[in-house]
Design a protein around this motif. Structure first.
Motif, PDB file in Angstrom:
ATOM      1  N   PRO A 133      54.438  28.801   3.296  1.00 14.96           N
ATOM      2  CA  PRO A 133      54.306  28.280   4.666  1.00 14.96           C
ATOM      3  C   PRO A 133      54.097  29.378   5.699  1.00 14.96           C
ATOM      4  O   PRO A 133      53.293  29.216   6.621  1.00 14.96           O
ATOM      5  CB  PRO A 133      55.633  27.544   4.885  1.00 14.96           C
ATOM      6  CG  PRO A 133      56.081  27.137   3.522  1.00 14.96           C
ATOM      7  CD  PRO A 133      55.655  28.277   2.649  1.00 14.96           C
ATOM      8  N   LYS A 137      50.808  29.477   8.011  1.00  9.65           N
ATOM      9  CA  LYS A 137      51.029  29.309   9.456  1.00  9.65           C
ATOM     10  C   LYS A 137      50.451  30.482  10.242  1.00  9.65           C
ATOM     11  O   LYS A 137      49.892  30.288  11.331  1.00  9.65           O
ATOM     12  CB  LYS A 137      52.522  29.158   9.745  1.00  9.65           C
ATOM     13  CG  LYS A 137      53.077  27.786   9.408  1.00  9.65           C
ATOM     14  CD  LYS A 137      54.557  27.690   9.736  1.00  9.65           C
ATOM     15  CE  LYS A 137      55.110  26.300   9.437  1.00  9.65           C
ATOM     16  NZ  LYS A 137      56.572  26.204   9.733  1.00  9.65           N
ATOM     17  N   ALA A 141      47.625  30.127  13.046  1.00  7.64           N
ATOM     18  CA  ALA A 141      47.857  30.688  14.372  1.00  7.64           C
ATOM     19  C   ALA A 141      46.715  31.601  14.787  1.00  7.64           C
ATOM     20  O   ALA A 141      46.258  31.572  15.946  1.00  7.64           O
ATOM     21  CB  ALA A 141      49.183  31.448  14.385  1.00  7.64           C
ATOM     22  N   ASP A 170      57.934  27.461  14.092  1.00  4.49           N
ATOM     23  CA  ASP A 170      56.777  26.691  14.543  1.00  4.49           C
ATOM     24  C   ASP A 170      55.589  27.621  14.778  1.00  4.49           C
ATOM     25  O   ASP A 170      55.717  28.853  14.750  1.00  4.49           O
ATOM     26  CB  ASP A 170      57.095  25.857  15.784  1.00  4.49           C
ATOM     27  CG  ASP A 170      57.548  26.700  16.969  1.00  4.49           C
ATOM     28  OD1 ASP A 170      57.184  27.885  17.050  1.00  4.49           O
ATOM     29  OD2 ASP A 170      58.290  26.169  17.823  1.00  4.49           O
ATOM     30  N   LEU A 171      54.423  27.025  15.033  1.00  2.00           N
ATOM     31  CA  LEU A 171      53.199  27.818  15.144  1.00  2.00           C
ATOM     32  C   LEU A 171      53.234  28.796  16.315  1.00  2.00           C
ATOM     33  O   LEU A 171      52.636  29.871  16.241  1.00  2.00           O
ATOM     34  CB  LEU A 171      51.993  26.885  15.295  1.00  2.00           C
ATOM     35  CG  LEU A 171      51.477  26.208  14.025  1.00  2.00           C
ATOM     36  CD1 LEU A 171      50.258  25.357  14.340  1.00  2.00           C
ATOM     37  CD2 LEU A 171      51.126  27.241  12.957  1.00  2.00           C
ATOM     38  N   TYR A 174      54.255  32.238  15.340  1.00  9.49           N
ATOM     39  CA  TYR A 174      53.237  33.027  14.635  1.00  9.49           C
ATOM     40  C   TYR A 174      52.101  33.438  15.568  1.00  9.49           C
ATOM     41  O   TYR A 174      51.449  34.462  15.347  1.00  9.49           O
ATOM     42  CB  TYR A 174      52.708  32.236  13.436  1.00  9.49           C
ATOM     43  CG  TYR A 174      53.760  32.038  12.371  1.00  9.49           C
ATOM     44  CD1 TYR A 174      53.947  32.971  11.367  1.00  9.49           C
ATOM     45  CD2 TYR A 174      54.600  30.925  12.386  1.00  9.49           C
ATOM     46  CE1 TYR A 174      54.924  32.807  10.392  1.00  9.49           C
ATOM     47  CE2 TYR A 174      55.581  30.753  11.418  1.00  9.49           C
ATOM     48  CZ  TYR A 174      55.739  31.700  10.435  1.00  9.49           C
ATOM     49  OH  TYR A 174      56.722  31.533   9.481  1.00  9.49           O
ATOM     50  N   VAL A 222      45.563  20.151  10.129  1.00 11.42           N
ATOM     51  CA  VAL A 222      46.690  21.011  10.486  1.00 11.42           C
ATOM     52  C   VAL A 222      47.971  20.197  10.584  1.00 11.42           C
ATOM     53  O   VAL A 222      49.028  20.602  10.082  1.00 11.42           O
ATOM     54  CB  VAL A 222      46.415  21.760  11.805  1.00 11.42           C
ATOM     55  CG1 VAL A 222      47.667  22.472  12.296  1.00 11.42           C
ATOM     56  CG2 VAL A 222      45.284  22.772  11.618  1.00 11.42           C
ATOM     57  N   LEU A 226      51.302  20.737   8.323  1.00 13.63           N
ATOM     58  CA  LEU A 226      52.607  21.045   8.917  1.00 13.63           C
ATOM     59  C   LEU A 226      53.675  20.056   8.469  1.00 13.63           C
ATOM     60  O   LEU A 226      54.846  20.427   8.289  1.00 13.63           O
ATOM     61  CB  LEU A 226      52.501  21.050  10.445  1.00 13.63           C
ATOM     62  CG  LEU A 226      51.693  22.198  11.054  1.00 13.63           C
ATOM     63  CD1 LEU A 226      51.511  21.976  12.549  1.00 13.63           C
ATOM     64  CD2 LEU A 226      52.381  23.537  10.804  1.00 13.63           C
ATOM     65  N   LEU A 230      53.722  22.704   4.636  1.00  7.54           N
ATOM     66  CA  LEU A 230      54.335  23.783   5.411  1.00  7.54           C
ATOM     67  C   LEU A 230      55.715  23.419   5.939  1.00  7.54           C
ATOM     68  O   LEU A 230      56.244  24.080   6.833  1.00  7.54           O
ATOM     69  CB  LEU A 230      53.411  24.175   6.572  1.00  7.54           C
ATOM     70  CG  LEU A 230      51.968  24.492   6.181  1.00  7.54           C
ATOM     71  CD1 LEU A 230      51.176  24.997   7.366  1.00  7.54           C
ATOM     72  CD2 LEU A 230      51.928  25.494   5.032  1.00  7.54           C
TER      73      LEU A 230
END
Length: 391
Positions: A133, A137, A141, A170-171, A174, A222, A226, A230
């Motif tokens: 993940p 990610k 990002a 969370d994104l 990143y 995406v 997620l 992920l």
């Protein structure tokens, strides 16, 4: 430090893992002594076509290959008893229950974490880090930030490991990452390289020239990523290594995925693929913009491998009028080698020949009452038949 089982790329190819899983199931619950070890080795060699060496009692399968089985979440050993996992049974399933490579890797992504039961430093009470993940990610990002969605081995150490990523962030975390230069050995670098190559079997990833690349992804893809692949599995692990691996590998439900690595499926696509999941998976591979880029890099002239026509001569106003065709069985992922993505299993075809060859496949499979090719050799032979018919 993140780890992997170095030097075993062929064994981590998804089609190899399916054959390994089928074999391990037949030895489930058996004490693997010298006689059983010989039988297991022989069965694995026969089912996969891979060498399980050395062939002597001093180096049993448990000693030499258990890390492959465990990193792939297929089995563990309790003393000398071989115990297959729930995920192993899912990988070995066939027909409608068969997992696509994306579904298998999604389950691995949720479950493979550090510390991990296959390694000596396993500690069930330590904070768990989920590398897959975290890797994906960071790629997403970078794509969202308008950067090239690429990740080098060095990036894994300087961004992900250096920052102590858990994979659960969370994104936005990143998207704002900065490098933290940490030392790593050549051996650690090679292990991370092979982990990235294993992960690159996702239909939306490709590994090329020591770098992992992400295909352009839609917002819906995406979101699905997620919420499924992920999203690390939150489970309390028991202290024993074998019990911990069996707990990690328990699968209550398999996520049936729709959007990975490919846009909306049109009616024409459904006709082209006959609408089956594994044929859609095949279409994802053939649509890969990254795979197409690599093929163009290796083959400068757009020469159709079926009819032999140079598309740049026939249609001089076009740039590269070839489509990528995947030679392996329709359920297979792109085969991996020491460089990552193998171009030995794909060919360039003009749109007309590409559609004609898929039609030839459907006719051949129907005539032989098969839903898919049984081996890459069979698929290649039928492809060559189709090419002879075209020429």
């Amino acid at each position: 430090m993140w780890r992997w089982d170095q030097g075993r790329l062929q064994y981590f190819q998804y089609e190899s893992l399916k054959r390994i899983a089928e074999t391990l199931i037949s030895f489930d619950g058996i004490d693997i002594g010298p006689r059983e070890n010989s039988l297991l080795r022989e069965a694995l060699v026969q089912s996969t076509g891979l060498p399980f060496k050395p062939d002597n009692d001093a180096y049993p399968i448990k000693r030499n290959y258990s890390r492959v089985f465990q990193c792939a979440l297929l089995c563990t050993f309790r003393d000398t008893k071989l115990l297959v996992t729930d995920l192993c049974k899912r990988v070995a399933a066939s027909g409608a229950d068969a997992l696509t490579v994306d579904e298998y890797l999604s389950l691995c992504s949720q479950r493979f974490s550090f510390p991990f039961p296959a390694f000596n430093d396993f500690d069930n009470k330590a904070l768990r880090q989920f590398p897959i993940p975290a890797i994906i990610k960071l790629l997403i990002a970078r794509q969202r930030n308008g950067r090239e969605a690429a990740l080098s081995i060095e990036d894994v150490f300087f961004y992900l490991i250096g920052a102590g990523c858990t994979g659960a962030e969370d994104l936005s975390f990143y998207e704002s990452m900065t490098p933290n230069l940490i030392p790593y050995s050549n051996d650690q670098g090679r292990q991370m390289r092979e982990l990235l190559i294993f992960v690159s079997q996702f239909s939306f990833l490709q590994f090329y020239n020591s770098t992992l690349y992400l295909e352009p992804l839609s917002d819906s893809t995406v979101s699905e990523l997620l919420s499924v692949a992920l999203s690390p599995l939150d489970v309390v692990l028991p202290p024993g290594k074998s019990d911990a691996l069996l707990t990690l590998s328990k699968v209550d439900a398999v996520p049936r995925l729709s959007n990975y690595g490919v846009g909306a499926i049109s009616q024409e696509d459904i006709e082209f693929t006959e609408g089956e999941r594994r044929r859609i998976e095949h279409l994802k591979i053939e649509r890969s913009s990254l795979l197409r880029r690599y093929y163009m890099y290796e083959h400068e002239s757009p020469l159709c491998c079926a009819c032999g026509v140079d598309m740049s001569e026939k249609y001089p106003w076009t740039k590269y009028l070839l489509e990528i065709h995947h030679l392996l069985p329709l359920s297979s992922s792109v085969r991996l080698n020491a460089k990552g993505t193998s171009l030995d299993d794909v060919v360039g075809l003009c749109p007309t020949c590409h559609r004609a060859i898929h039609g030839y496949y459907r006719q051949w499979l129907d005539k032989n009452r098969l839903r898919d090719f049984r081996s890459k050799e069979e698929a290649k032979a039928v492809f060559e038949e189709a090419v002879r018919a075209i020429r």
